[in-house]
Scaffold this active site. Structure first.
Site, PDB file in Angstrom:
ATOM      1  CB  ILE A  48     -18.015   8.960  48.528  1.00  0.00           C
ATOM      2  CG1 ILE A  48     -19.219   8.255  47.879  1.00  0.00           C
ATOM      3  CG2 ILE A  48     -17.080   9.548  47.470  1.00  0.00           C
ATOM      4  CD1 ILE A  48     -20.144   9.171  47.085  1.00  0.00           C
ATOM      5  CG  ASP A 104     -15.566   4.937  57.780  1.00  0.00           C
ATOM      6  OD1 ASP A 104     -16.462   4.084  57.644  1.00  0.00           O
ATOM      7  OD2 ASP A 104     -14.741   5.223  56.880  1.00  0.00           O
ATOM      8  CG  HIS A 107     -18.670   0.624  54.090  1.00  0.00           C
ATOM      9  ND1 HIS A 107     -17.721   1.167  54.911  1.00  0.00           N
ATOM     10  CD2 HIS A 107     -19.819   0.571  54.809  1.00  0.00           C
ATOM     11  CE1 HIS A 107     -18.265   1.422  56.092  1.00  0.00           C
ATOM     12  NE2 HIS A 107     -19.546   1.072  56.060  1.00  0.00           N
ATOM     13  CG  HIS A 127     -12.993  -0.075  51.702  1.00  0.00           C
ATOM     14  ND1 HIS A 127     -13.328  -1.210  52.393  1.00  0.00           N
ATOM     15  CD2 HIS A 127     -13.831   0.902  52.142  1.00  0.00           C
ATOM     16  CE1 HIS A 127     -14.318  -0.939  53.226  1.00  0.00           C
ATOM     17  NE2 HIS A 127     -14.656   0.332  53.096  1.00  0.00           N
TER      18      HIS A 127
HETATM   19  P1  13P Z   1     -14.134   4.223  48.915  1.00  0.00           P
HETATM   20  O1  13P Z   1     -12.750   3.690  49.090  1.00  0.00           O
HETATM   21  O2  13P Z   1     -14.812   3.588  47.738  1.00  0.00           O
HETATM   22  O3  13P Z   1     -14.206   5.691  48.854  1.00  0.00           O
HETATM   23  O4  13P Z   1     -14.986   3.760  50.201  1.00  0.00           O
HETATM   24  C1  13P Z   1     -14.966   4.540  51.368  1.00  0.00           C
HETATM   25  C2  13P Z   1     -15.565   3.830  52.531  1.00  0.00           C
HETATM   26  O5  13P Z   1     -16.216   2.824  52.429  1.00  0.00           O
HETATM   27  C3  13P Z   1     -15.347   4.449  53.850  1.00  0.00           C
HETATM   28  O6  13P Z   1     -15.847   3.654  54.879  1.00  0.00           O
HETATM   29  O1  G3H Z   2     -12.828   2.662  54.391  1.00  0.00           O
HETATM   30  C1  G3H Z   2     -11.953   3.401  54.810  1.00  0.00           C
HETATM   31  C2  G3H Z   2     -11.984   4.853  54.531  1.00  0.00           C
HETATM   32  O2  G3H Z   2     -11.702   5.128  53.200  1.00  0.00           O
HETATM   33  C3  G3H Z   2     -11.082   5.573  55.482  1.00  0.00           C
HETATM   34  O3  G3H Z   2      -9.752   5.381  55.127  1.00  0.00           O
HETATM   35  O4  G3H Z   2      -8.831   4.442  57.228  1.00  0.00           O
HETATM   36  O5  G3H Z   2      -7.323   5.390  55.491  1.00  0.00           O
HETATM   37  O6  G3H Z   2      -8.782   6.898  56.863  1.00  0.00           O
HETATM   38  P1  G3H Z   2      -8.595   5.545  56.262  1.00  0.00           P
HETATM   39 ZN    ZN Z   3     -15.743   1.542  54.402  1.00  0.00          ZN
END
Ligand code: 13P
Ligand code: G3H
Ligand code: ZN
Length: 316
Positions: free
Chosen positions: A254, A81, A210, A179
């Site tokens: 999510i 991700d 996302h 996010h």
């Molecule tokens: P959320 O912050 O809405 O859960 O989005 C997660 C996300 O896009 C991870 O790449």
């Molecule tokens: O979009 C980001 C995801 O919610 C992952 O979050 O980078 O803090 O692990 P993180």
């Molecule tokens: Zn994301």
């Protein structure tokens, strides 16, 4: 069973969206597999750069391999991700990931294309697919913070050109989500017309959303009642997941909602049991609550109930 993201997208396209859930620790991994099996859903496990360095990237791989053995009926893909170029190469070389996301959305259009193309050229010979991002979501992801002023929605004509020039396999588009737990200050909605316009230009192409956590208000209230301070937290209407899927959104990310489940469970537990210092009872409750949450999301995504069909199609 770890499968390719491409296979899952082909089976889901236009019918349902796959839940793409981030993991960071063993409790979350257990709850994730349990919830997906209880709701009979194929799914995508997401690993962020932050998750890879929270313990160690090998720890996450080890947990996923173990979960695959514990739950042999599960069908899932493993996805990086929000990767940068070097992290994408590390994941491609590891041979463990089904797909990577190269997120160069903060770069200029041309630079985003150049970086994404380099990653595609390294990933495809190894059978790994690539998600890219065009347009910018608001909020914070990894070490990059985008203020609402700088967030901008995806331009469909640019998206079509980007897909053609990079050869990326799926595209995360900005349609108004962001996010984190504070997505909307007012009654802003999602711009499905952008998804529709991209689909007209590139029919059959898998899109990704996302920032799709729904930030359940009962969860926020319980967190605040147990000492939290999440005032004004607001998310996406989860009843929009399935309409988005029918328009060609194959993957819905999510993460924040899972963090809210964790926070609620732990705040309430230690508020109500101040004498306890064994972390296993609360860890167990979290696993169960997270599993319930995952099952509830899969129903809204339309992925619930598809596991047998997916398994049969993959075993052909
Ligand atoms: P959320 O912050 O809405 O859960 O989005 C997660 C996300 O896009 C991870 O790449
Ligand atoms: O979009 C980001 C995801 O919610 C992952 O979050 O980078 O803090 O692990 P993180
Ligand atoms: Zn994301």
């Amino acid at each position: 069973m770890i499968v390719t993201t491409k296979q899952l997208f082909e089976l889901a396209y236009g019918k349902y969206a796959l839940g793409a859930y981030n993991i960071n620790n063993a409790e979350q991994t257990m709850g994730l597999f349990q919830g997906n099996l209880e709701s009979k859903a194929p799914f995508i496990i997401q690993i962020s750069k932050g998750a890879r360095s929270y313990t160690n990237k090998l720890m996450l791989e080890g947990m996923i391999r173990a979960a695959d053995e514990i739950f042999p009926e599960a069908v899932f893909a493993v996805h990086l991700d929000h990767g940068d170029e070097q992290t994408c190469y590390d994941c491609i070389d590891s041979g463990f990931y089904s797909s990577v996301m190269i997120d160069a959305s903060h770069e200029s259009f041309e630079e985003n294309i150049a970086i994404t193309k380099r990653v595609v050229d390294k990933a495809h010979p190894k059978g790994i697919s690539v998600e890219a991002e065009l347009g910018q979501l608001g909020g914070v992801e990894e070490d990059i913070s985008v203020s609402e002023d700088h967030a901008h929605l995806t331009d469909p004509a640019q998206a079509a050109e980007f897909i053609k020039r990079t050869g990326c396999d799926s595209l995360a588009c900005a349609i108004g989500t962001s996010h984190g737990a504070f997505k909307f200050s007012g009654s802003q909605g999602l711009h499905f017309e952008i998804v529709e316009a991209i689909q007209k230009l590139v029919p059959g192409y898998p899109l990704v959303l996302h920032g799709s956590s729904s930030v359940p208000q009962d969860e926020v209230e319980r967190i605040n009642a147990a000492g939290g301070a999440l005032k004004g937290a607001k998310g996406v209407d989860p009843n929009q997941y399935l309409p988005a899927a029918k328009l060609g959104v194959c993957k819905i990310n999510i993460d924040t909602d899972g963090r809210l489940v964790w926070t609620r469970v732990h705040r309430e537990f230690f508020r109500d049991k101040p004498e306890v210092f064994d972390f296993r009872p609360v860890g167990k409750i979290f696993q169960e609550e997270y599993a319930k949450f995952i099952a509830s999301r899969n129903k809204l995504l339309g992925s619930a109930g598809n596991l047998d069909e997916v398994r049969a199609a993959l075993n052909k």
